[in-house]
Design a protein around this motif. Structure first.
Motif, PDB file in Angstrom:
ATOM      1  N   ALA A  65      -2.803   7.121  12.095  1.00 54.78           N
ATOM      2  CA  ALA A  65      -3.356   8.039  11.103  1.00 54.78           C
ATOM      3  C   ALA A  65      -4.404   8.897  11.787  1.00 54.78           C
ATOM      4  O   ALA A  65      -5.276   8.388  12.477  1.00 54.78           O
ATOM      5  N   GLN A  90      -5.391  13.215   4.699  1.00 52.97           N
ATOM      6  CA  GLN A  90      -5.835  12.021   3.975  1.00 52.97           C
ATOM      7  C   GLN A  90      -4.687  11.379   3.208  1.00 52.97           C
ATOM      8  O   GLN A  90      -3.955  12.035   2.475  1.00 52.97           O
ATOM      9  N   GLY A  91      -4.548  10.061   3.388  1.00 53.85           N
ATOM     10  CA  GLY A  91      -3.522   9.328   2.671  1.00 53.85           C
ATOM     11  C   GLY A  91      -2.162   9.331   3.332  1.00 53.85           C
ATOM     12  O   GLY A  91      -1.231   8.717   2.836  1.00 53.85           O
ATOM     13  N   ARG A  92      -2.009  10.014   4.457  1.00 49.47           N
ATOM     14  CA  ARG A  92      -0.720  10.069   5.144  1.00 49.47           C
ATOM     15  C   ARG A  92      -0.844   9.393   6.506  1.00 49.47           C
ATOM     16  O   ARG A  92      -1.812   9.586   7.217  1.00 49.47           O
ATOM     17  N   HIS A  94       1.697   7.863  10.012  1.00 49.37           N
ATOM     18  CA  HIS A  94       3.001   7.842  10.663  1.00 49.37           C
ATOM     19  C   HIS A  94       3.300   6.402  11.072  1.00 49.37           C
ATOM     20  O   HIS A  94       2.486   5.756  11.725  1.00 49.37           O
ATOM     21  N   GLU A 103       6.704   9.827   8.383  1.00 52.79           N
ATOM     22  CA  GLU A 103       5.440   9.970   7.675  1.00 52.79           C
ATOM     23  C   GLU A 103       5.558   9.277   6.326  1.00 52.79           C
ATOM     24  O   GLU A 103       6.595   9.341   5.671  1.00 52.79           O
ATOM     25  N   THR A 104       4.496   8.614   5.924  1.00 52.31           N
ATOM     26  CA  THR A 104       4.516   7.911   4.653  1.00 52.31           C
ATOM     27  C   THR A 104       3.141   7.968   4.003  1.00 52.31           C
ATOM     28  O   THR A 104       2.151   8.271   4.660  1.00 52.31           O
ATOM     29  N   GLN A 105       3.112   7.684   2.734  1.00 48.03           N
ATOM     30  CA  GLN A 105       1.853   7.667   1.990  1.00 48.03           C
ATOM     31  C   GLN A 105       1.189   6.316   2.195  1.00 48.03           C
ATOM     32  O   GLN A 105       1.849   5.283   2.144  1.00 48.03           O
ATOM     33  N   ALA A 106      -0.107   6.307   2.425  1.00 48.14           N
ATOM     34  CA  ALA A 106      -0.858   5.064   2.602  1.00 48.14           C
ATOM     35  C   ALA A 106      -1.690   4.790   1.362  1.00 48.14           C
ATOM     36  O   ALA A 106      -2.129   5.706   0.680  1.00 48.14           O
ATOM     37  N   ILE A 107      -1.880   3.528   1.090  1.00 50.44           N
ATOM     38  CA  ILE A 107      -2.737   3.124  -0.026  1.00 50.44           C
ATOM     39  C   ILE A 107      -4.123   2.873   0.547  1.00 50.44           C
ATOM     40  O   ILE A 107      -4.292   2.057   1.448  1.00 50.44           O
ATOM     41  N   TRP A 108      -5.098   3.578   0.034  1.00 52.27           N
ATOM     42  CA  TRP A 108      -6.473   3.388   0.495  1.00 52.27           C
ATOM     43  C   TRP A 108      -7.151   2.401  -0.439  1.00 52.27           C
ATOM     44  O   TRP A 108      -7.211   2.613  -1.643  1.00 52.27           O
TER      45      TRP A 108
END
Length: 126
Positions: A65, A90-92, A94, A103-108
């Protein structure tokens, strides 16, 4: 890891092992990880000078990230060239696995959120 290695060198005695037992234990866990179904999560970058090149290769999944092109080339060279930087990363992240990066969405989550999620996954309020 680098700090641990330096600490061990500073306090190393003649009859002590040359390598810190903590570094040795991590290497053993990495080597046994897949066969023992153990998942090692390392936040940061694995130090080749400390772990050795072979242990570095045992990290099957690399999640990057907001990394530089240099970091991408060092940790995910098999996935091809580094993707172009976005204005709002932010929030993305690899995820690199087996020569492929997507690429994917991340949970913060905060530390408290993670503890709550792990201890009570059915709690949908938090």
């Amino acid at each position: 890891m680098r700090r641990l290695a330096r600490y061990w060198e500073a306090f190393w005695q003649k009859d002590d092992l040359k390598t810190s037992p903590a570094i040795t234990a991590l290497e053993e866990a990495l080597w046994a990880g897949r066969s023992a179904r153990v998942h090692i999560i390392l936040v940061g970058r694995p130090q080749i000078s400390v772990l050795g090149a072979a242990a570095h290769e045992l990290f099957v999944t690399v999640i990057l990230a907001r990394c530089t092109v240099e970091t991408w080339q060092r940790l995910a060279p098999i996935a091809g060239p580094a993707p172009k930087q976005r204005r709002s990363p932010q929030g993305r992240v690899h995820v690199v696995q087996q020569c492929d990066a997507h690429e994917t969405q991340a949970i913060w989550m905060t530390d408290a959120d993670v503890v709550n999620w792990l201890t009570d996954p059915e709690d949908h309020e938090s």
